[in-house]
Scaffold this active site. Structure first.
Site, PDB file in Angstrom:
ATOM      1  N   HIS A 544       0.816  -1.219   0.000  1.00  0.00           N
ATOM      2  CA  HIS A 544       0.000   0.000   0.000  1.00  0.00           C
ATOM      3  C   HIS A 544       0.850   1.270   0.000  1.00  0.00           C
ATOM      4  CE1 HIS A 544      -2.939  -2.784   2.361  1.00  0.00           C
ATOM      5  NE2 HIS A 544      -3.058  -2.967   1.047  1.00  0.00           N
ATOM      6  N   PRO A 545       1.810   1.427  -0.911  1.00  0.00           N
ATOM      7  CA  PRO A 545       2.612   2.661  -0.913  1.00  0.00           C
ATOM      8  C   PRO A 545       1.737   3.886  -1.166  1.00  0.00           C
ATOM      9  CG  PRO A 545       2.972   1.409  -2.930  1.00  0.00           C
ATOM     10  CD  PRO A 545       2.183   0.528  -2.018  1.00  0.00           C
TER      11      PRO A 545
END
Length: 638
Positions: A544-545
């Site tokens: 989940h950058p």
């Protein structure tokens, strides 16, 4: 060992042939809304809008902007169309590290990923139409209400009440008991959301165990998040529903929407004096193109590639760009504020019942045929992800009863659920870790929790490694650089151990796999010091950058875009993807990325259609004034 791997891969490789006949008419029929996209063969000299990146947000933006029939929209994607195998939810892990993945790795970490080769975390990102919605585990989670209300304190228009309509707008929820709650859910949108058709009995134990510990069984996308649930996924009739399938295929025949695949953007052209965005330069099949833009460029290349494209275009930190000889257009903190959910992936439990996702149950002809004919069975699962839990640790703020700081993803298998041919390499485990810790578990029934920190305090960076647009950027998440992050995530391990002691799990004969993790032998087992070591070895990305092009006012030295997602100081340039998040949401990021795409599309429409309306009004007023003058002249002459 080799024969097992070869056999598994051979059987896996046969899946598309089983599916070919079944899928032919639905995938290639011209009149079908799920037919494949056609790559545009030629370009116009200029477009009204150019969208960079056809991922979770970019596909939405291209769809919505091309709804205005007199706007020409060009969508650029570095990858190709999604492979047929991507349709199968159970293939999620197999698509990572493939040719539809950018195959990114972080710089070496000191506080995480120690069990991975070179201590470099693997960061899968989709290089394909649909972006990471083609590679992900399809879980549909929006985050917490408070996440958005916190955003709105510095960014008007981004409160939960502001963004909820955009979640609903996209959604076609096909779970009747969920869709009935129309305050929070929608039907008829482009994006199909439903529960997988196949579940193991293990997820029932997970939910019952949570209820036994005092948590509610609920829909985390409605009025409350803290609690336990089965997964809701972006799937349709047992197949993956990527944003390419949802938003691009149904509109692929719009004459004003050109979709160009295998188009690698080199830079955005910005006038250094006027700061006006004028064109986009990209390469396709060995040829360089520079296409003009009349109105705006929207960068939706994701939290890694969006900052990279901006920096290559002269928008970034002055000293950093100077070091690569890139002329400065705007001195902004592009690539700072990088966030991700660190996730522990080594919490393994043995079970006595034959319910786990073992290789022998997964790779066999009946399972393949069941999926091919019925869209059901283990291959319809979300890569083994079956349940979700949201809890508060003792470190969570006490002023809000429904703002969890820890998440649990429940899986009915582990990296050892197959014999080591694929999964171990996708996770990147070293030979020592695999042989010592995971290999003894092969061909046994297991379950595991992926435990993740929802609101990390640690902040990382994205930086250029070169001025070459093909050079991968330097990714440094700086996991656990804030000690409070480590203290908090350790609480999730303790919670997981308590959860499996509930009656629901005891009925399955669930036992913690208590082998000392390699590298942690010097610590007393089960103490906080041991768990710190365990976390450093077994934690990696939560996929989940976010946050690397932060949204915020111009007074915020870390802000890259304003609340309209316009790049500060630049005309005709916006960013729309998870990189704009000021703070990462308390959940998976695919649904929020789609929401961001929906919201920015309305912002753009409102802005340009208002200008068009004002111009029409000005013309109308000018005509009226001209007629009035002419009438006055006639009266004078008379």
């Amino acid at each position: 060992m080799l024969s097992q791997v070869t056999g598994s891969l051979s059987l896996w490789a046969s899946i598309p042939s089983f599916l070919a006949t079944y899928l032919y008419y639905s995938m290639f029929e011209n009149s079908n809304p799920e037919g494949f996209v056609t790559d545009v063969p030629t370009f116009l000299t200029e477009y009204d809008f150019i969208v960079i990146g056809a991922g979770s947000a970019g596909a939405v933006v291209a769809n919505r902007l091309s709804e205005v029939s007199d706007w020409n929209v060009l969508l650029l994607e570095a990858g190709g169309d999604e492979p047929m195998a991507a349709d199968i939810p159970g293939t999620a892990a197999f698509l990572q590290r493939s040719n539809v993945d950018w195959n990114y790795k972080t710089v070496p970490q000191t506080q995480a990923c120690l069990s991975i080769e070179g201590h470099r975390c693997l960061w899968p990102r989709g290089k394909v139409l649909g972006g990471s919605s083609v590679l992900n585990y399809m879980m549909y989670i929006r985050g917490n209400k408070k996440d958005y209300d916190e955003w709105s304190k510095e960014n008007p228009g981004w409160s939960y009440d502001d963004v909820l309509p955009y979640f609903i707008k996209s959604e076609d929820n096909r779970n009747p008991y969920v869709a009935a709650n129309t305050k929070y859910h929608g039907t008829g949108g482009y994006l199909t959301v439903q529960e997988p058709p196949y579940k193991t009995p293990l997820v029932t134990a997970f939910i019952e165990g949570g209820v036994e510990m005092g948590y509610q069984h609920l829909d985390p996308n409605a009025h409350q998040q803290i609690g336990f649930s089965s997964v809701q996924g972006t799937i349709r009739r047992g197949a993956r529903c990527s944003t390419a399938k949802a938003f691009l295929r149904p509109v692929r025949k719009r004459s004003n929407l050109h979709i160009s695949m295998h188009s690698h953007v080199h830079k955005i052209i910005i006038d250094p004096v006027t700061k006006q965005t004028t064109a986009v330069r990209f390469e396709k099949k060995g040829k360089i193109y520079q296409i003009k833009v009349n109105k705006e460029v929207v960068v939706s290349a994701g939290a890694i590639n969006s900052p990279q494209v901006l920096m290559l275009s002269g928008v970034g930190l002055a000293d950093h760009l100077k070091s690569f000889g890139i002329p400065l257009i705007a001195d902004l903190a592009v690539g700072d504020n990088l966030q991700d959910h660190p996730e522990i992936m080594g919490m393994v439990f043995n079970v006595d019942k034959p319910y786990g996702m073992m290789e022998t149950r997964y790779y066999n002809l009946p399972t393949i045929l069941n999926y091919t004919l019925n869209s059901n069975g283990p291959m319809s699962m979300l890569g083994g992800c079956e349940g979700l839990g949201w809890i508060k640790s003792k470190y969570a703020p006490t002023d809000d009863d429904d703002w969890p700081d820890l998440g649990l993803t429940f899986l009915s298998g582990t990296a050892a659920s197959e014999s080591g041919g694929i999964l171990r390499h996708n996770f990147g485990f070293t030979d020592e870790i695999w042989d010592s810790y995971f290999k003894p578990l092969v061909n046994t029934d297991m379950l595991q929790f992926h435990l993740w920190l929802l609101r990390p305090l640690s902040r990382g960076t994205i930086r250029l490694s070169s001025s070459d647009p093909y050079a991968p950027p330097l990714i440094d998440p700086k996991y656990f650089s804030e000690t409070a992050d480590m203290d908090t995530i350790i609480e999730s391990l303790k919670f997981a151990l308590a959860l499996v002691k509930t009656t629901a799990f005891k009925k399955l004969g669930t036992k913690f796999y208590d082998k000392i993790f390699p590298g942690c032998e010097g610590f007393t087992p089960w103490t906080d010091d041991y768990w710190r070591c365990f976390v450093r070895y077994t934690s990696s990305t939560g996929y989940h950058p976010s946050g690397s092009c932060k949204m915020g006012p111009s007074t915020d030295t870390k802000a890259v875009v304003d609340h309209q997602l316009k790049v500060h100081g630049i005309k005709g340039l916006r960013v729309a993807d998870c990189s704009i998040m000021p703070v990462i949401v308390s959940g998976n990021t695919n649904a929020p990325a789609i929401m961001i795409g929906e919201k920015v599309s309305d912002m753009i429409k409102n802005s340009w259609l208002k200008i068009k309306k004002e111009k029409k009004e000005d013309v109308s007023q000018l005509k009226e004034e001209t007629l009035l003058v002419e009438e006055n002249e006639k009266e004078k002459q008379h």
